[in-house]
Write a protein that holds these residues in place. Structure first.
Motif, short mmCIF file in Angstrom:
data_model
loop_
_atom_site.label_atom_id
_atom_site.label_comp_id
_atom_site.label_asym_id
_atom_site.label_seq_id
_atom_site.Cartn_x
_atom_site.Cartn_y
_atom_site.Cartn_z
N CYS A 8 0.83 -1.20 0.00
CA CYS A 8 0.00 0.00 0.00
C CYS A 8 0.87 1.26 0.00
O CYS A 8 0.64 2.18 -0.79
N TYR A 9 1.87 1.30 0.85
CA TYR A 9 2.76 2.45 0.91
C TYR A 9 3.51 2.63 -0.40
O TYR A 9 3.63 3.74 -0.92
N TRP A 12 1.26 4.11 -3.04
CA TRP A 12 1.06 5.52 -2.76
C TRP A 12 2.28 6.34 -3.20
O TRP A 12 2.15 7.36 -3.90
N TRP A 41 -4.58 13.18 -0.25
CA TRP A 41 -3.68 12.04 -0.37
C TRP A 41 -2.21 12.44 -0.36
O TRP A 41 -1.33 11.62 -0.56
N PHE A 44 0.23 9.89 3.56
CA PHE A 44 -0.06 8.46 3.43
C PHE A 44 -1.24 8.05 4.29
O PHE A 44 -2.07 7.23 3.87
N PHE A 47 -4.47 8.59 2.49
CA PHE A 47 -4.60 7.62 1.40
C PHE A 47 -5.02 6.26 1.97
O PHE A 47 -5.96 5.63 1.48
N TYR A 48 -4.34 5.84 3.02
CA TYR A 48 -4.62 4.54 3.63
C TYR A 48 -6.04 4.49 4.21
O TYR A 48 -6.74 3.49 4.07
#
Length: 130
Positions: A8-9, A12, A41, A44, A47-48
């Motif tokens: 995920c990171y 992003w 976003w 992070f 976004f997460y």
């Protein structure tokens, strides 16, 4: 919260690079043509909170390739799903994404097990589209 090495990171961070970094190899296809991301976003954590954990084997995809990255326009998708959701290139001679014309033959390309494959090659445009 997810770690810096999580899928995920990484998704992003790569999204931000494609949109913001003129030196990134993909910038012309993203930031260079006006694609950005939701200002929230920038961090992070936001976004997460919107996208959640990235399921194994999936990557970040925009549903509409002409719009920015945002909660309403993004999802986690397989590489095959992403390959089927390509924008039509300016050089397209057929008007159908994934179908090309080489001489007198139409060629349809697709992905199987992460590898690009020729799905059809012949003179029938309709067959190439199917």
């Amino acid at each position: 919260m997810a770690q810096r090495r999580s899928a995920c990171y990484i998704s992003w961070a790569k999204m931000k690079q494609r949109c913001n970094n003129p030196n990134h190899e993909s910038f012309p296809y993203y930031g260079g043509r006006g694609i950005g991301y939701d200002p929230a976003w920038e961090t992070f954590d936001n976004f997460y909170n919107d996208m959640g954990r990235c399921p194994s084997g999936l990557t970040l995809e925009r549903s509409d390739n002409d719009k920015d990255y945002s909660k309403d326009n993004c999802r986690w998708a397989t590489r095959q799903e992403q390959a089927a959701n390509k924008r039509l290139y300016k050089t397209s001679m057929t008007g159908v994404a994934g179908v090309n014309l080489f001489g007198e033959k139409y060629t349809a390309l697709g992905y199987n097990n992460g590898r690009q494959r020729v799905l059809y090659s012949g003179k029938d445009f309709f067959e190439a589209c199917c």
